[in-house]
Design an enzyme around this catalytic site. Sequence first.
Site, PDB file in Angstrom:
ATOM      1  N   GLU A 176      -1.534   9.648   7.816  1.00 47.80           N
ATOM      2  CA  GLU A 176      -1.750   9.721   6.546  1.00 47.80           C
ATOM      3  C   GLU A 176      -1.617  10.792   5.736  1.00 47.80           C
ATOM      4  O   GLU A 176      -1.151  10.760   4.546  1.00 47.80           O
ATOM      5  CB  GLU A 176      -2.988   8.832   5.996  1.00 47.80           C
ATOM      6  N   GLU A 180      -5.442   1.443  12.634  1.00 50.57           N
ATOM      7  CA  GLU A 180      -6.699   0.918  12.170  1.00 50.57           C
ATOM      8  C   GLU A 180      -6.788  -0.603  12.486  1.00 50.57           C
ATOM      9  O   GLU A 180      -7.960  -0.943  12.632  1.00 50.57           O
ATOM     10  CB  GLU A 180      -6.554   1.087  10.792  1.00 50.57           C
ATOM     11  N   ALA A 227       0.756   0.764   7.513  1.00 52.12           N
ATOM     12  CA  ALA A 227       0.968   0.005   6.151  1.00 52.12           C
ATOM     13  C   ALA A 227       2.417   0.271   5.582  1.00 52.12           C
ATOM     14  O   ALA A 227       2.942   1.078   5.870  1.00 52.12           O
ATOM     15  CB  ALA A 227      -0.003   0.404   5.272  1.00 52.12           C
ATOM     16  N   GLY A 270      -2.126   2.336   9.469  1.00 53.99           N
ATOM     17  CA  GLY A 270      -2.658   0.864   9.580  1.00 53.99           C
ATOM     18  C   GLY A 270      -2.537   0.237  10.530  1.00 53.99           C
ATOM     19  O   GLY A 270      -3.379  -0.860  11.275  1.00 53.99           O
TER      20      GLY A 270
END
Length: 258
Positions: free
Chosen positions: A133, A113, A64, A110
């Site tokens: 993270e 993910e 992200a 992300g």
Amino acid sequence: MSNLLIEKEERLQIITINRPDKLNALNRETIAELSEAVKTAAADKEVAVIVIRGAGEKAFVAGADIAEFYKYDRDEAKALSQSGHTTLFDLVENTQKPVIAAVNGFALGGGLELAMSCHIRVASTNAKMGLPEVSLGVIPGYGGTQRLAQLAGKGKAFELISTAGMISAAEAKEIGLVNHVVEQDELMDKCKQIAQQMMKNSPTAIAAAIRTINAGYSDKVNGFEKEIEEFADCFLTADFKEGTDAFLSKRKPNFSGE
Ligand code: COA
């Protein structure tokens, strides 16, 4: 400005995340565009299989976009995670056509993910995967805690998440996180080969299989009961009649997708 490149090759839709100077990091705009692109491909009758990949040779998606969320407060963070789940990650997982992640480099946070929300992952030998993270003081917020445990088991999920470590494509294959590992210049060919194999089969039955496999991982539905219902519903389809008739007549099936 679009952050994606979208190409159609016969019945294959190839969606390329195109922010290579930011290692294809997922900002809000890219997430919204990806969501639209997946919905469009899912609704397009000419498309049978979708591939998602990153532009360039270095990254699938490096996570992200940290620059976008680092100042968020709790409410903003919650909204980011919640809308990400609905807009993109759950959408991809529940797409009624196979979605293949072509993991062509870093798939971090992300990015991993996103790859995990796809139905199949094919990685190139240079790929590196991880959920870093906790090294930023946060946990995966786009389904990573759940999907990594589903794919690789709880123990590996705890290890990868808590160490924030990166694993190679070979290690990822060993723990069931990716389906195949190939050289980078063979990555798209491998994805196309798998897609072609899928295209020989009934789209309605594949969609039923996607719903059913996913049902087993939802706490709202009993996967075994869902399987019984979906299995029975297949018998109502023209594809089932065609598939069984073709087999019994020793000919190749011609599926209509009805
Ligand atoms: N969000 C925002 N920008 C990112 C990014 C991310 N997740 N990952 C990489 N970038 C940007 C970098 O800031 C850099 O931008 P700049 O050139 O404007 O400074 C550019 O992409 C290239 O990255 P860089 O770090 O210079 O490449 P590298 O080869 O030295 O390192 C990584 C590659 C993947 C190891 C490193 O970029 C990294 O650790 N990224 C963050 C991974 C992460 O924590 N993801 C989870 C986020 S929740």
